[in-house]
Motif scaffolding. Structure first.
Motif, PDB file in Angstrom:
ATOM      1  N   GLY A   1       0.825  -1.219   0.000  1.00 16.81           N
ATOM      2  CA  GLY A   1       0.000   0.000   0.000  1.00 16.81           C
ATOM      3  C   GLY A   1       0.852   1.260   0.000  1.00 16.81           C
ATOM      4  O   GLY A   1       0.484   2.274  -0.630  1.00 16.81           O
TER       5      GLY A   1
ATOM      6  N   HIS B   1       4.222 -13.399 -10.083  1.00 20.64           N
ATOM      7  CA  HIS B   1       4.948 -12.337 -10.787  1.00 20.64           C
ATOM      8  C   HIS B   1       5.725 -12.921 -11.963  1.00 20.64           C
ATOM      9  O   HIS B   1       5.768 -12.353 -13.055  1.00 20.64           O
TER      10      HIS B   1
ATOM     11  N   GLY C   1       4.783  -8.572   5.796  1.00 23.01           N
ATOM     12  CA  GLY C   1       3.412  -8.805   6.266  1.00 23.01           C
ATOM     13  C   GLY C   1       3.238  -8.305   7.681  1.00 23.01           C
ATOM     14  O   GLY C   1       3.857  -8.803   8.606  1.00 23.01           O
TER      15      GLY C   1
ATOM     16  N   PHE D   1      -0.313 -14.322   5.274  1.00 14.93           N
ATOM     17  CA  PHE D   1       0.389 -14.928   4.140  1.00 14.93           C
ATOM     18  C   PHE D   1       0.469 -16.449   4.264  1.00 14.93           C
ATOM     19  O   PHE D   1       0.515 -17.157   3.260  1.00 14.93           O
TER      20      PHE D   1
ATOM     21  N   LYS E   1      -1.555  -7.801  -6.596  1.00 15.31           N
ATOM     22  CA  LYS E   1      -1.484  -9.214  -6.936  1.00 15.31           C
ATOM     23  C   LYS E   1      -1.363 -10.004  -5.646  1.00 15.31           C
ATOM     24  O   LYS E   1      -0.899  -9.427  -4.665  1.00 15.31           O
ATOM     25  N   PRO E   2      -1.728 -11.257  -5.581  1.00 11.04           N
ATOM     26  CA  PRO E   2      -2.554 -11.931  -6.573  1.00 11.04           C
ATOM     27  C   PRO E   2      -3.955 -11.324  -6.546  1.00 11.04           C
ATOM     28  O   PRO E   2      -4.383 -10.804  -5.525  1.00 11.04           O
TER      29      PRO E   2
ATOM     30  N   LEU F   1      -9.169 -10.231   1.091  1.00  8.12           N
ATOM     31  CA  LEU F   1     -10.017  -9.034   1.121  1.00  8.12           C
ATOM     32  C   LEU F   1     -10.134  -8.355  -0.250  1.00  8.12           C
ATOM     33  O   LEU F   1     -10.965  -7.458  -0.421  1.00  8.12           O
TER      34      LEU F   1
HETATM   35  N1  LIG Z   1       3.283  -6.204  -5.966  1.00  3.67           N
HETATM   36  C1  LIG Z   1       4.173  -6.438  -5.014  1.00  3.67           C
HETATM   37  O1  LIG Z   1       5.382  -6.361  -5.241  1.00  3.67           O
HETATM   38  C2  LIG Z   1       3.688  -6.785  -3.651  1.00  3.67           C
HETATM   39  C3  LIG Z   1       4.577  -6.815  -2.564  1.00  3.67           C
HETATM   40  C4  LIG Z   1       4.060  -7.128  -1.292  1.00  3.67           C
HETATM   41  C5  LIG Z   1       2.716  -7.435  -1.161  1.00  3.67           C
HETATM   42  N2  LIG Z   1       1.889  -7.428  -2.247  1.00  3.67           N
HETATM   43  C6  LIG Z   1       0.464  -7.734  -2.113  1.00  3.67           C
HETATM   44  O2  LIG Z   1      -0.173  -6.641  -1.461  1.00  3.67           O
HETATM   45  C7  LIG Z   1      -1.182  -7.094  -0.576  1.00  3.67           C
HETATM   46  C8  LIG Z   1      -0.843  -6.619   0.851  1.00  3.67           C
HETATM   47  O3  LIG Z   1       0.425  -7.137   1.198  1.00  3.67           O
HETATM   48  P1  LIG Z   1       1.299  -6.456   2.370  1.00  3.67           P
HETATM   49  O4  LIG Z   1       2.582  -7.201   2.402  1.00  3.67           O
HETATM   50  O5  LIG Z   1       1.339  -4.993   2.171  1.00  3.67           O
HETATM   51  O6  LIG Z   1       0.399  -6.859   3.632  1.00  3.67           O
HETATM   52  P2  LIG Z   1       0.477  -6.323   5.117  1.00  3.67           P
HETATM   53  O7  LIG Z   1      -0.124  -7.351   5.991  1.00  3.67           O
HETATM   54  O8  LIG Z   1       1.872  -5.865   5.401  1.00  3.67           O
HETATM   55  O9  LIG Z   1      -0.434  -5.016   5.112  1.00  3.67           O
HETATM   56  C9  LIG Z   1      -1.825  -5.125   4.889  1.00  3.67           C
HETATM   57  C10 LIG Z   1      -2.507  -3.795   5.108  1.00  3.67           C
HETATM   58  O10 LIG Z   1      -3.907  -4.003   4.892  1.00  3.67           O
HETATM   59  C11 LIG Z   1      -4.629  -3.405   5.959  1.00  3.67           C
HETATM   60  N3  LIG Z   1      -5.897  -4.066   6.204  1.00  3.67           N
HETATM   61  C12 LIG Z   1      -6.111  -5.351   6.538  1.00  3.67           C
HETATM   62  N4  LIG Z   1      -7.424  -5.559   6.763  1.00  3.67           N
HETATM   63  C13 LIG Z   1      -8.022  -4.360   6.573  1.00  3.67           C
HETATM   64  C14 LIG Z   1      -9.366  -3.913   6.659  1.00  3.67           C
HETATM   65  N5  LIG Z   1     -10.354  -4.736   6.969  1.00  3.67           N
HETATM   66  N6  LIG Z   1      -9.627  -2.605   6.409  1.00  3.67           N
HETATM   67  C15 LIG Z   1      -8.618  -1.747   6.063  1.00  3.67           C
HETATM   68  N7  LIG Z   1      -7.333  -2.116   5.965  1.00  3.67           N
HETATM   69  C16 LIG Z   1      -7.052  -3.413   6.225  1.00  3.67           C
HETATM   70  C17 LIG Z   1      -3.726  -3.570   7.159  1.00  3.67           C
HETATM   71  O11 LIG Z   1      -4.138  -2.682   8.172  1.00  3.67           O
HETATM   72  C18 LIG Z   1      -2.367  -3.245   6.549  1.00  3.67           C
HETATM   73  O12 LIG Z   1      -2.176  -1.856   6.511  1.00  3.67           O
HETATM   74  C19 LIG Z   1      -1.210  -8.610  -0.741  1.00  3.67           C
HETATM   75  O13 LIG Z   1      -2.185  -8.990  -1.660  1.00  3.67           O
HETATM   76  C20 LIG Z   1       0.180  -8.955  -1.274  1.00  3.67           C
HETATM   77  O14 LIG Z   1       0.190 -10.127  -2.036  1.00  3.67           O
HETATM   78  C21 LIG Z   1       2.343  -7.098  -3.478  1.00  3.67           C
END
Ligand SMILES: NC(=O)c1ccc[n+]([C@@H]2O[C@H](COP(=O)([O-])OP(=O)(O)OC[C@H]3O[C@@H](n4cnc5c(N)ncnc54)[C@H](O)[C@@H]3O)[C@@H](O)[C@H]2O)c1
Length: 365
Positions: free
Chosen positions: A24, A192, A228, A175, A105-106, A86
């Motif tokens: 994010g 990816h 995560g 995860f 993704k995914p 989600l």
């Molecule tokens: N494209 C990439 O390179 C890349 C890298 C890492 C993660 N991702 C993807 O991004 C997504 C998130 O991964 P992450 O590592 O950032 O996860 P994370 O667990 O570090 O962060 C998740 C975020 O979602 C929020 N969240 C969870 N439930 C919520 C809700 N009900 N309402 C509002 N916010 C909520 C959490 O508060 C947190 O801020 C996953 O789908 C992951 O596969 C993609």
């Protein structure tokens, strides 16, 4: 003589981001840096992150309740960067509220969930896009130019993989729980590489998958990393694979080997795509450090002589380019052409791989 009325600049798009983990934060940075966009709202469960990123980018709307954000913030576009389970409910809710969606993704834990998201985008007439930021790397975009130049000829085989030395996302986070992630290393990082390889090969349809999955590190508490931040449950069982391999059959007779692992006994992280064509081969390879130099090597022949070429890599685009691509799709005014169908195809391939691993047999798509 009458002069034409001055054209007013288009109103900036109102953007929101749900989820403020690593992913994010990349979306927040991309929107905040784009003058055509106003980042008006963010949502996460962590109050400190809402305050930190809200203050850093002067974001007026800060919500722990994402539905309230969708209801109040009058968004044009929203990024969803939350735990994978989600993505579907959040995307469908946003699309039904008339908001264009870029999800991480995914796309979803299953092809069925991804298909429901595509149907919602089609019904709403809004864009649904999925962030495949790695295909925006400078070596990948340059290799795509090499492929498109025709120098490799017909591509009939490719190998790709992402193997980490020690990179299981936080043990006990969403995860490593099957219901929230939908799968392990293949779902998380293999996707990816699958995306990159199929993109480079010109989007051949995958017709069959033969895969296997293993979990030799996670169940022992080995191979963990710090990725995560949310949905942590100490001592939660490790329910997904930490290594997956797949042999994919492609339309037209080509094949693709895919390997993905969160933790393995190797010297350092390794990512690669190797393409084999009738007139040439090419490879890109990199380790875990984002600063690693980008290198593309092409082997072919020139005037009957063996030739090795090293085309220059372009600039890395990553998340900023993925977000810019999404905004271009929104601006195109053709939402029907950008309904998430391509990412749905990826989700169905991953489904077939897991089904094959479970059955111990090849699965047709
Ligand atoms: N494209 C990439 O390179 C890349 C890298 C890492 C993660 N991702 C993807 O991004 C997504 C998130 O991964 P992450 O590592 O950032 O996860 P994370 O667990 O570090 O962060 C998740 C975020 O979602 C929020 N969240 C969870 N439930 C919520 C809700 N009900 N309402 C509002 N916010 C909520 C959490 O508060 C947190 O801020 C996953 O789908 C992951 O596969 C993609």
């Amino acid at each position: 003589m009458t002069s034409a009325a001055p054209q007013s600049a288009p109103r900036p798009l109102r953007a929101g981001v749900i989820g403020l983990g690593w992913a994010g934060q990349q979306h927040v940075a991309a929107y905040a840096a784009d003058p055509a966009v106003e980042l008006v709202a963010i949502s996460a469960m962590e109050e400190h992150l809402l305050a930190q990123f809200g203050d850093e980018h002067d974001v007026p709307g800060r919500y722990q309740d994402w539905k309230q954000m969708i209801a109040e913030a009058e968004l044009d576009v929203v990024s969803i960067a939350t735990p994978t389970f989600l993505h579907e409910p959040m995307a469908i809710h946003a699309l039904e509220a008339g908001v264009n969606v870029l999800t991480e993704k995914p796309m979803a834990q299953t092809g069925e969930a991804a298909a429901r998201m595509v149907a919602a985008a089609q019904k709403a007439g809004k864009v649904l896009d999925v962030s495949f930021n790695h295909r925006q790397r400078g070596d990948v975009t340059a290799l795509k130019d090499v492929v498109d130049s025709g120098v490799l000829g017909k591509l009939y085989y490719a190998k790709t993989g992402w193997i980490r030395r020690q990179g299981i996302p936080g043990l006990g986070t969403w995860f490593t729980k099957a219901e929230s992630s939908g799968g392990g290393a293949m779902m998380d990082i293999g996707i990816h590489m699958l995306d990159m390889a199929l993109h480079l090969m010109g989007e051949p349809a995958v017709t069959a998958a033969s895969a296997s999955t293993h979990a030799e590190f996670g169940p022992l508490g080995r191979g963990g990393s710090g990725f995560g931040i949310s949905q942590v449950e100490d001592g939660a069982p490790f329910e997904v694979e930490d290594l997956a391999t797949a042999f994919l059959r492609l339309e037209g007779g080509g094949t693709l080997l895919l390997e993905s692992s969160w933790a393995q006994w190797i010297p350092h992280d390794l990512c690669y795509v190797t393409l084999y064509g009738a007139d040439g081969g090419a490879t890109i390879e990199w380790g875990g450090d984002p600063a690693d130099p980008r290198k593309i090597t092409v082997w072919t022949e020139v005037a009957g002589f063996p030739a090795e070429l090293t085309p220059a890599a372009g600039e890395d685009g990553r998340h900023a380019a993925a977000v810019a691509g999404f905004l271009q799709k929104v601006a195109s005014g053709e939402p029907g052409a950008h309904d998430g169908s391509l990412a749905l195809r990826r989700a169905r391939v991953i489904d077939a791989c897991y089904a094959s691993a479970k059955a111990g047999a090849e699965v047709s798509l």
